[in-house]
Design a protein around this motif. Structure first.
Motif, PDB file in Angstrom:
ATOM      1  N   VAL A 210     -74.108  90.251  21.842  1.00 19.27           N
ATOM      2  CA  VAL A 210     -75.192  89.906  22.764  1.00 19.27           C
ATOM      3  C   VAL A 210     -74.902  90.613  24.081  1.00 19.27           C
ATOM      4  CG1 VAL A 210     -76.419  88.075  23.959  1.00 19.27           C
ATOM      5  CG2 VAL A 210     -75.559  87.682  21.644  1.00 19.27           C
ATOM      6  N   PHE A 211     -75.780  91.534  24.450  1.00 13.31           N
ATOM      7  CA  PHE A 211     -75.623  92.333  25.670  1.00 13.31           C
ATOM      8  C   PHE A 211     -76.632  91.818  26.683  1.00 13.31           C
ATOM      9  CE2 PHE A 211     -75.925  95.953  28.477  1.00 13.31           C
ATOM     10  CZ  PHE A 211     -74.671  96.544  28.444  1.00 13.31           C
ATOM     11  N   ASP A 212     -76.149  91.058  27.656  1.00 16.84           N
ATOM     12  CA  ASP A 212     -77.012  90.338  28.604  1.00 16.84           C
ATOM     13  C   ASP A 212     -76.875  90.965  29.989  1.00 16.84           C
ATOM     14  OD1 ASP A 212     -78.377  88.584  30.207  1.00 16.84           O
ATOM     15  OD2 ASP A 212     -77.423  86.770  29.447  1.00 16.84           O
ATOM     16  N   LEU A 213     -77.859  91.780  30.347  1.00 19.80           N
ATOM     17  CA  LEU A 213     -77.872  92.446  31.658  1.00 19.80           C
ATOM     18  C   LEU A 213     -79.083  91.954  32.433  1.00 19.80           C
ATOM     19  CD1 LEU A 213     -76.599  94.558  33.543  1.00 19.80           C
ATOM     20  CD2 LEU A 213     -78.000  96.293  32.416  1.00 19.80           C
ATOM     21  N   GLY A 214     -78.831  91.088  33.404  1.00 23.21           N
ATOM     22  CA  GLY A 214     -79.912  90.488  34.176  1.00 23.21           C
ATOM     23  C   GLY A 214     -80.035  91.077  35.555  1.00 23.21           C
ATOM     24  N   GLY A 215     -80.460  90.248  36.504  1.00 22.08           N
ATOM     25  CA  GLY A 215     -80.672  90.721  37.856  1.00 22.08           C
ATOM     26  C   GLY A 215     -79.403  90.878  38.661  1.00 22.08           C
ATOM     27  N   GLU A 216     -78.407  90.033  38.366  1.00 24.51           N
ATOM     28  CA  GLU A 216     -77.191  90.026  39.170  1.00 24.51           C
ATOM     29  C   GLU A 216     -75.925  90.248  38.349  1.00 24.51           C
ATOM     30  OE1 GLU A 216     -76.527  89.657  42.351  1.00 24.51           O
ATOM     31  OE2 GLU A 216     -78.404  89.043  43.275  1.00 24.51           O
ATOM     32  N   THR A 217     -75.944  89.913  37.050  1.00 28.44           N
ATOM     33  CA  THR A 217     -74.710  89.905  36.276  1.00 28.44           C
ATOM     34  C   THR A 217     -74.894  90.557  34.917  1.00 28.44           C
ATOM     35  OG1 THR A 217     -75.219  87.720  35.360  1.00 28.44           O
ATOM     36  CG2 THR A 217     -73.903  87.783  37.374  1.00 28.44           C
ATOM     37  N   LEU A 218     -73.770  91.009  34.362  1.00 27.42           N
ATOM     38  CA  LEU A 218     -73.703  91.514  32.995  1.00 27.42           C
ATOM     39  C   LEU A 218     -72.702  90.670  32.228  1.00 27.42           C
ATOM     40  CD1 LEU A 218     -74.012  93.555  30.644  1.00 27.42           C
ATOM     41  CD2 LEU A 218     -72.262  94.949  31.769  1.00 27.42           C
TER      42      LEU A 218
END
Length: 655
Positions: free
Chosen positions: A230-238
């Motif tokens: 699961v590769f979770d790249l949001g607004g502030e964090t990875l």
């Protein structure tokens, strides 16, 4: 035993002194069952709420029609405002403190190293109150309000609850909340407390990657041992997580991340590019102009989104600066990638570390699940494919920033028992978020159960007494990754008394062996047993998940106070929303009546058409804006009630 005692850690012993939003038409409402459970993704940048109904999961739009709500909170006239309103307030008053990116403060002590580091970069003041970090915000009238992280999170959760209730047309009181995978027990309990303050029964707190896996159907019996990234790249964090999905069970193998890498960083690079460009072309530095910077940042964010689907975009802002200075420039995808080249490269380090920690080869992975809006960026997708040598495809998804809320809603369906085909409880085995240790001599700690251990877990270790004549020991249980007790969180204290003193030998006193067993069960509850092997004397301690932290949970009095304050804020928010909707309805009614009865281009007709166009371009206007437009129309067309009365045939009482 003497050899074991000599090599065992020396236990620190105590010799003495043991001590409601817009109205939704009935036919458009989701008629879900009364036991519906909301799925909420409370993110660092945006939050999202979903619910299972009508045989599917529905992402619920807020009162602005947006499916994502900014996780921004501001003080506004004695109440807390959340979402777009808070973000706009930051633009209107650049000097005002508006809170965002607050998740890093939840469940922490003020003196924690990571809190101290965050304080240097957060744009608002963080103050110490009884050992916990609190946020200091200032209202427009100069009043100061100090908020705990739980209160801020509660305001966001209350906004999600209010959004759902406005859409469903009824009260909802239960939720499954998704949190980052690295959240420890104290942080999860803080989210649970925040839910209580917001009027929600948080029935399950689930890790974001597990919610994402559930969203893709990996909770079913066909997911036999699938290995997933699961590769979770949001607004502030990875956050990158490797897990195994096995017939409804999930086993997190490893996780890694970068706490300061995401879409907002990409936006800032583009903003800096145009600030430099304006400086070169016009000799003006706009970096100190809060309003201009806010407009530029919003346009750069829009351009970034557009570049995910096209190769170039026009960045245009009319009258960005005084004196009629406009911005109209082309930004290409290649330029965007060059501006962020080093940031994109950083996204691969957590992926490599996660794979290594999980002991997985590239060919072992069955699925790559993208989560977070920044995974839409073509360069990010290309880097992931290149890492896997082009042999693995990323799961295609239209809205990766809604995936976690979607999965949380599915889990909510299971928790509510609203599923005939699956168990009423989705089995989600967890793992230990932080190492459990025992304090030893000199303030050091001996790790007992390491972080990332799959639960349940158990370990026994033989320690020794510290002084020869001791008849009692105090065993302090800590949580954290520090090498000393002061760097970790104290969970509890076990006292073993009445043990015989150690015997004397030729060179002095022998040490007495003390056997300590630490167990952590499936729910995260910690059970500690200490036994004197010679006498058989033993004591036990149980630390219920979340209740053993020195500074972890709010007191009942604090929670009750916050519940009252949030309730008051919501009542005020409902009043403001109702007044805004009433003003909007009056303006729309007046426009319709006048455009329906007038012919030709009269002044009234022209103003009505202009007002209609203004409405289309200002969906988030305030009550005062609508009232001002209505006044302009009344000046041209006559009083509101008279105009409506002429065309409707109704008396005032009937209106």
């Amino acid at each position: 035993m003497a050899t074991a005692a000599a090599t065992a850690a020396t236990l620190l012993l105590a010799v003495s002194g043991l001590a409601s939003g817009l109205v939704v038409p009935a036919d458009e409402r989701c008629h879900s069952t009364d036991n519906a459970v909301l799925g909420i993704d409370i993110g660092a940048t945006y939050s999202c709420v979903a619910v299972y109904c009508k045989g599917r999961v529905e992402i619920i739009p807020n009162d602005q029609g947006n499916r994502l709500t900014p996780s921004w909170v501001a003080e506004g006239g004695g109440r807390l405002v959340v979402g777009e309103a808070a973000k706009e307030q930051a633009a209107g008053s650049p000097g005002r403190a508006v809170v965002h990116d607050f998740m890093r403060l939840l469940g922490k002590k003020f003196g924690d190293d990571d809190v101290q580091r965050e304080m240097t970069r957060l744009p608002y003041a963080v103050v110490d109150m009884e050992g916990k970090p609190h946020v200091r915000v200032e209202a427009a009238d100069g009043d100061v309000r100090v908020l705990s992280p739980e209160e801020i999170a509660a305001a966001v959760l209350a906004k999600m609850k209010e959004t759902a209730e406005a859409h469903l047309g009824r009260t909802v009181s239960s939720a499954v909340v998704a949190v980052p995978v690295y959240f420890n027990d104290a942080q999860r309990r803080a989210i649970s407390d925040a839910g209580g303050i917001a009027g929600l029964d948080v029935m399950r707190i689930v890790s974001e990657p597990i919610a994402a896996a559930v969203a893709y159907g990996l909770d079913n019996a066909k997911s036999d041992g699938k290995r997933v990234v699961v590769f979770d790249l949001g607004g502030e964090t990875l956050d990158v997580t490797a897990l195994v999905a096995d017939n409804g069970f999930f086993d997190v193998l490893a996780t890694n991340g970068d706490g300061h890498l995401g879409g907002e960083g990409f936006d800032q690079r583009v903003v800096n590019h145009f600030v430099d460009l304006i400086k070169r072309k016009h000799g003006r530095d706009i970096s100190g102009d809060g309003r201009a910077m806010h407009r530029l940042r919003r346009e750069c964010e829009r351009a970034k989104h557009a570049l995910s689907a096209q190769h170039q975009v026009r960045v245009e802002i009319e009258a960005l600066l005084d004196g009629g200075v406009d911005l109209s420039e082309t930004l290409t995808r290649a330029q965007f990638e060059e501006l962020n080249d080093d940031l994109f490269a950083r996204t691969m380090a957590p992926l490599r570390k996660t794979m290594a920690d999980a002991g997985l080869e590239k060919g072992d992975i069955d699925e790559i699940i993208p989560v977070g809006g920044s995974t839409r960026i073509p360069k990010v997708q290309q880097l992931i494919r290149d890492y896997f040598d082009g042999k693995k495809e990323i799961v295609k998804v239209n809205n990766p920033d809604e995936t976690v809320a979607y999965g949380a809603a599915v889990i909510g369906r299971h928790v509510a028992g609203d599923d005939d085909d699956k168990p009423t409880m989705l089995d989600l085995p967890s793992f230990l978020s932080d190492t459990i240790s025992i304090e030893t001599a000199g303030g050091a700690v001996t790790p007992m159960i390491p972080r990332r251990s799959r639960l349940p877990a158990e370990r026994t270790h033989v320690f020794t007494t510290y002084l020869g004549r001791q008849t009692a020991v105090a065993i302090n249980v800590f949580q954290g990754e520090g090498s000393t007790a002061k760097d970790n969180t104290l969970l509890g204290r076990l006292e073993l008394t009445g043990i015989p003193p150690a015997s004397v030998w030729n060179w002095g006193w022998r040490w007495r062996p003390i056997q300590v067993t630490v167990k952590v069960d499936e729910l995260g509850d910690i059970h500690v047993e200490a036994a004197d092997e010679g006498s058989g004397k033993s004591e036990r301690l149980s630390i219920v998940s979340g209740e053993g932290h020195e500074h972890g949970r709010l007191s009942k009095e604090e929670i009750d106070r916050m519940i009252r304050e949030v309730a008051e804020d919501l009542v005020e928010e409902e009043r403001i929303v109702k007044e805004r909707v009433d003003a909007l309805n009056m303006l729309e009614t007046y426009i319709v009546k006048n455009t329906a009865v007038t012919g030709g281009e009269t002044d009234c007709e022209a103003k009505a058409r202009a007002a209609s166009e203004w409405l289309d371009g200002n969906p988030a206007a305030e009550k005062e804006d609508y009232e001002e437009k209505l006044k302009e129309l009344e000046d041209a067309c006559g009083p509101f009630m008279a105009a409506v009365h002429e065309t409707s045939g109704l008396g005032h009482d009937e209106l």
